[in-house]
Design an enzyme around this catalytic site. Structure first.
Site, short mmCIF file in Angstrom:
data_model
loop_
_atom_site.label_atom_id
_atom_site.label_comp_id
_atom_site.label_asym_id
_atom_site.label_seq_id
_atom_site.Cartn_x
_atom_site.Cartn_y
_atom_site.Cartn_z
N PRO A 128 0.80 -1.22 0.00
CA PRO A 128 0.00 0.00 0.00
C PRO A 128 0.84 1.28 0.00
O PRO A 128 0.45 2.28 -0.61
CB PRO A 128 -0.82 -0.13 1.29
CG PRO A 128 -0.98 -1.61 1.47
CD PRO A 128 0.32 -2.19 1.01
N ALA A 130 4.23 1.22 -0.90
CA ALA A 130 5.46 0.93 -1.65
C ALA A 130 5.08 0.44 -3.04
O ALA A 130 4.87 -0.74 -3.25
CB ALA A 130 6.30 -0.12 -0.92
N ARG A 268 -18.05 -2.81 -42.60
CA ARG A 268 -18.98 -1.72 -42.32
C ARG A 268 -19.10 -0.78 -43.52
O ARG A 268 -18.08 -0.28 -44.03
CB ARG A 268 -18.49 -0.93 -41.10
CG ARG A 268 -19.28 0.32 -40.77
CD ARG A 268 -20.68 0.01 -40.30
NE ARG A 268 -21.29 1.19 -39.71
CZ ARG A 268 -22.58 1.25 -39.36
NH1 ARG A 268 -23.36 0.20 -39.55
NH2 ARG A 268 -23.07 2.35 -38.81
N GLU A 363 4.43 -3.39 -13.45
CA GLU A 363 5.89 -3.58 -13.52
C GLU A 363 6.62 -2.29 -13.88
O GLU A 363 7.59 -2.28 -14.63
CB GLU A 363 6.23 -4.71 -14.51
CG GLU A 363 5.72 -6.05 -14.01
CD GLU A 363 6.28 -7.24 -14.76
OE1 GLU A 363 7.46 -7.18 -15.17
OE2 GLU A 363 5.55 -8.22 -14.92
N THR A 365 5.39 2.07 -14.00
CA THR A 365 4.59 2.96 -14.84
C THR A 365 5.43 3.53 -15.99
O THR A 365 6.66 3.43 -16.00
CB THR A 365 4.06 4.14 -14.01
OG1 THR A 365 5.18 4.90 -13.53
CG2 THR A 365 3.23 3.66 -12.82
#
Length: 380
Positions: A128, A130, A268, A363, A365
């Site tokens: 929380p 770290a 489409r 792993e 940011t």
């Protein structure tokens, strides 16, 4: 310089894609909707040898390369990112930490069942307080006689409630900062060790992510992994390889997003013709394909160097940074190309969009990746 995959790699990709199209793709939306961990599928992948790709055969692995591993994760993520991240965390974090830092006895006892797919592995570093600052770890391990007593909690552990064994970091010497954190092997069923709250997530909803709780958890001295006090330093090295896995995970999501958008654009029709004939759509598809190829080349380079035994801190960070950010862009463009349908669950584009974002966070940011890259550039 050879940019071609080998015949064996091409065949592996073909066989894995064929398997995934039949066994994973038809069920991915349901797993996501119900947030159901696909235990049977993960077990089947283990039986096929995909949970020990990079480990030698003597430890129950397939004896393949990191380049092969990147293909495996890409193809699994193309089918379902939840399956991809489950396998990536199992291999490149938990299992690889034991392989890289473990004693021969630890490899025989713990790596063999992990690599063979008999067990699932978890890896607990984040807490929380770290996250990016893993040096802020508060979980402690105190040596009492012949046992380490671990107290604390971890969060965001992939495979947290389903793993048979976990590698966890804990402070063993507060006065030594990052050189005072050690790694421990903690098997499922160890008294005082239990999973905590299972997370409710934006994406990767079929993967298992939870807290891990240690309350006077006692493990033998022999469960210390690597040198005492060097667990955090070792974890950074493990993350170098792990980021190749996350980059490949992002690449698979981007590839799936591109194919979804391309196929839809061909079918489409608006104003009497397929929207793929409109330059605005063509430009989006061109940018997506170019970025995907560039990401794949960055991943190939990092995997190639890793297989040669070279340090890949910069290269894996670059691959992870670029692949994760283009995955988000590719998924967003896929939603845009599908228009209103892209915003519904009738098509997988919205799931790709939700799944892609985690790759810019897990792993390390994107901001941390830029710091890692800058440090390598400026110290070189």
């Amino acid at each position: 310089m050879d940019f071609e995959y080998t015949d064996d790699q091409k065949e592996m990709r073909r066989a894995l894609r064929e398997f995934a199209e039949k066994e994973i793709v038809p069920f991915a939306a349901e797993w996501d909707e119900k947030e159901r961990f696909p235990a049977d599928m993960i077990r089947k992948l283990g039986e096929l040898g995909f949970l020990g790709v990079i480990f030698p055969e003597r430890y129950g692995g397939a004896g393949m390369s990191y380049a092969d591993y990147a293909i495996v994760i890409e193809e699994l993520a193309r089918a379902d990112a939840s399956v991809g991240i489950t396998v990536s965390a199992h291999i490149s974090l938990c299992s690889n930490h034991i392989y890289e830092q473990g004693t021969e006895e630890q490899r025989q006892r713990f790596l063999k069942p992990l690599a063979s797919g008999e067990w699932i592995g978890g890896w607990s570093l984040t807490e929380p307080n770290a996250g990016s600052d893993a040096g802020g770890t508060e979980t402690t391990a105190v040596l009492e006689g012949d046992e380490w007593v671990i107290n604390g909690s971890k969060t965001f552990t992939t495979n947290g409630t389903v793993c048979d064994v976990a590698v966890a970091m804990a402070v063993t010497d507060k006065g030594r900062a990052k050189h005072g954190i050690s790694a421990f092997i903690v098997p499922k069923g160890t008294p005082g060790f239990r999973p905590g709250k299972k997370e409710k997530k934006l994406g990767h909803r079929a993967s298992d992510t939870s807290e891990m709780v240690f309350e006077n958890c006692r493990v033998p001295k022999s469960h210390l992994l690597g040198e005492q006090g060097e667990g955090f330093v070792a974890a950074l090295k493990i993350l170098d390889g792990g980021r190749i896995g996350v980059a490949s995970l992002a690449l698979g999501i981007a590839q799936a997003s591109f194919e979804c958008a391309r196929d839809y654009a061909r079918e489409r029709k608006q104003f009497g013709k397929p929207i793929s004939s409109f330059q605005a759509i063509q430009f989006k598809l061109s940018d997506m394909a170019t970025s995907i190829d560039a990401a794949r080349l960055l991943i190939q380079r990092a995997a190639f160097l890793k297989d040669r035994g070279e340090r890949v801190t910069k290269e894996s960070a670059m691959a992870k940074l670029f692949a994760s950010e283009i995955a988000v862009r590719a998924a967003e463009d896929a939603v845009q190309i599908l228009g209103g349908y892209g915003y519904t669950r009738d098509y997988p584009a919205e799931r790709y969009y939700r799944d892609a974002k985690l790759t810019t966070i897990g792993e390390g940011t994107s901001e941390i990746q830029r710091m890692v890259i800058a440090r390598q550039l400026l110290e070189g």
